[in-house]
Design a protein around this motif. Structure first.
Motif, short mmCIF file in Angstrom:
data_model
loop_
_atom_site.label_atom_id
_atom_site.label_comp_id
_atom_site.label_asym_id
_atom_site.label_seq_id
_atom_site.Cartn_x
_atom_site.Cartn_y
_atom_site.Cartn_z
N GLN A 1 0.47 -0.90 -0.01
CA GLN A 1 0.17 -0.06 0.20
C GLN A 1 0.66 1.16 -0.26
O GLN A 1 1.72 1.33 1.10
CB GLN A 1 -0.68 0.21 1.05
CG GLN A 1 -2.15 1.49 1.66
CD GLN A 1 -2.81 1.27 0.32
OE1 GLN A 1 -3.83 0.05 0.42
NE2 GLN A 1 -2.52 2.61 -0.35
N PHE A 2 0.47 2.28 -0.46
CA PHE A 2 1.16 3.54 -0.48
C PHE A 2 0.00 4.54 -0.55
O PHE A 2 -0.83 5.06 -0.97
CB PHE A 2 1.30 3.66 -2.63
CG PHE A 2 2.71 2.26 -2.84
CD1 PHE A 2 4.37 3.01 -2.44
CD2 PHE A 2 2.30 1.15 -3.15
CE1 PHE A 2 5.31 2.30 -3.06
CE2 PHE A 2 3.84 0.31 -3.71
CZ PHE A 2 4.57 0.73 -2.95
N VAL A 3 1.19 5.54 -0.02
CA VAL A 3 0.04 6.98 0.34
C VAL A 3 0.90 8.07 -0.24
O VAL A 3 2.83 7.92 -0.63
CB VAL A 3 -0.38 7.38 1.70
CG1 VAL A 3 -0.83 6.02 1.97
CG2 VAL A 3 0.91 7.00 2.45
N GLY A 4 0.52 9.07 -0.37
CA GLY A 4 1.18 10.09 -0.94
C GLY A 4 0.35 11.92 -0.22
O GLY A 4 -0.63 11.99 -0.33
N TYR A 5 1.21 12.71 -0.08
CA TYR A 5 1.83 13.74 0.63
C TYR A 5 1.62 14.84 -0.41
O TYR A 5 2.70 14.55 -1.04
CB TYR A 5 1.90 13.81 1.77
CG TYR A 5 1.53 13.20 2.73
CD1 TYR A 5 1.32 13.44 3.55
CD2 TYR A 5 2.09 11.79 2.60
CE1 TYR A 5 0.62 12.94 4.68
CE2 TYR A 5 1.77 10.76 3.60
CZ TYR A 5 1.27 11.71 5.07
OH TYR A 5 0.79 10.88 5.78
N ALA A 6 0.29 15.02 -0.97
CA ALA A 6 0.78 16.61 -2.62
C ALA A 6 0.82 17.75 -2.03
O ALA A 6 0.47 17.96 -0.82
CB ALA A 6 -0.90 15.93 -3.04
N ARG A 7 1.09 18.25 -3.20
CA ARG A 7 0.63 19.78 -2.52
C ARG A 7 0.92 20.92 -4.18
O ARG A 7 1.60 20.13 -4.93
CB ARG A 7 2.25 21.01 -1.75
CG ARG A 7 3.67 20.51 -2.83
CD ARG A 7 4.36 20.92 -1.99
NE ARG A 7 6.05 21.14 -2.84
CZ ARG A 7 6.41 19.23 -3.21
NH1 ARG A 7 6.70 18.51 -2.19
NH2 ARG A 7 7.25 19.60 -3.79
N PRO A 8 0.09 21.93 -4.54
CA PRO A 8 -0.36 22.27 -6.14
C PRO A 8 1.23 23.08 -6.19
O PRO A 8 1.28 23.64 -5.25
CB PRO A 8 -1.74 23.02 -5.53
CG PRO A 8 -1.75 23.11 -4.05
CD PRO A 8 -1.12 22.04 -3.52
N GLU A 9 1.93 22.66 -7.11
CA GLU A 9 2.81 24.17 -7.39
C GLU A 9 2.53 24.75 -9.35
O GLU A 9 1.04 23.63 -9.79
CB GLU A 9 3.71 23.54 -7.30
CG GLU A 9 4.68 23.03 -6.23
CD GLU A 9 5.86 22.66 -6.76
OE1 GLU A 9 6.20 22.53 -7.64
OE2 GLU A 9 6.08 22.48 -5.27
N PRO A 10 2.48 26.01 -9.29
CA PRO A 10 1.97 26.12 -10.67
C PRO A 10 2.27 24.83 -11.99
O PRO A 10 3.43 24.82 -11.76
CB PRO A 10 2.41 27.35 -11.06
CG PRO A 10 3.15 27.93 -10.13
CD PRO A 10 3.27 26.99 -8.47
N GLY A 11 0.93 24.97 -12.49
CA GLY A 11 0.90 23.80 -13.97
C GLY A 11 1.46 22.48 -13.51
O GLY A 11 1.46 21.39 -14.16
N GLN A 12 1.25 22.01 -11.74
CA GLN A 12 1.10 20.68 -11.70
C GLN A 12 0.79 20.20 -9.76
O GLN A 12 1.21 21.36 -9.25
CB GLN A 12 3.02 20.31 -11.68
CG GLN A 12 4.15 20.83 -10.87
CD GLN A 12 5.21 20.36 -10.67
OE1 GLN A 12 6.11 19.97 -12.18
NE2 GLN A 12 6.94 21.44 -10.09
N VAL A 13 0.84 18.68 -10.20
CA VAL A 13 1.07 18.20 -8.64
C VAL A 13 2.11 18.26 -7.77
O VAL A 13 2.97 16.90 -8.77
CB VAL A 13 -0.46 17.75 -8.30
CG1 VAL A 13 -0.63 17.02 -7.19
CG2 VAL A 13 -1.66 18.71 -8.60
N CYS A 14 2.94 18.63 -7.36
CA CYS A 14 4.12 17.45 -6.38
C CYS A 14 3.57 16.78 -5.40
O CYS A 14 2.57 16.25 -4.70
CB CYS A 14 4.94 18.08 -5.72
SG CYS A 14 5.51 19.12 -6.94
N ILE A 15 3.55 14.92 -5.66
CA ILE A 15 3.38 13.67 -4.54
C ILE A 15 4.15 13.91 -4.16
O ILE A 15 4.87 12.30 -4.96
CB ILE A 15 2.31 13.42 -5.03
CG1 ILE A 15 1.07 13.71 -5.83
CG2 ILE A 15 1.46 11.79 -3.83
CD1 ILE A 15 0.06 12.73 -6.70
#
Length: 153
Positions: free
Chosen positions: A133-147
């Motif tokens: 199982q994998f989990v992601g912690y994401a944040r938005p940046e201009p033009g992309q999503v970083c996870i």
């Protein structure tokens, strides 16, 4: 009860390039949009490669919470194709949303942007992705999503 607690192992970071969302429609209780995925990169201790321009994120906002349902393909540096299903939730306090829309950087700790992953691949070298199982912690940046992606131990 044994007192054992699960841990997280950082495996890679996705930088998923997206284009403008397509609004599907709004009802009295929800708003449906689709954000095309157009590329990106993968880098980390367990996997490197690229996000292919195949897929999208279907997201439904109900009240203050957005439910995410993304499906796309990644290609490992060795050429292996990996199918990704990434589902989760996004919500933030009003002041954080204002900061986002004003173009300010907002960190993972400032909003709830969490996802879970299911990976599929026939590549033996990447079978480990299909067995945990994998989990992601994401944040938005201009033009992309970083996870930042973690394997649950």
């Amino acid at each position: 009860m044994t007192g054992w607690e699960p841990g997280l192992e950082f495996v890679f970071e996705l930088k998923v390039a997206v284009s403008e969302p397509i609004r599907v429609g709004r009802t009295a209780s929800e708003d449906l949009n689709v954000t095309p995925i157009v590329g990106g990169t993968i880098s980390g201790p367990r996997l490197n490669g690229r996000v292919l321009g195949v897929g999208a994120d279907w997201w439904v906002t109900r009240g203050a919470t957005t439910q995410l349902d993304a499906r796309y393909l990644i290609e490992a540096d060795d050429g292996a194709a990996i199918d990704v299903v990434n589902r989760g939730y996004w919500h933030a306090a009003e002041d954080v949303e204002r900061r986002l829309y004003a173009g300010e950087d907002v960190g993972e700790e400032d909003l709830y942007y969490r996802t879970t992953f299911v990976f599929q691949t026939g590549a033996e070298a990447h079978r480990w992705l299909t067995e945990a199982q994998f989990v992601g912690y994401a944040r938005p940046e201009p033009g992309q999503v970083c996870i930042r992606v973690f394997r649950v131990r």
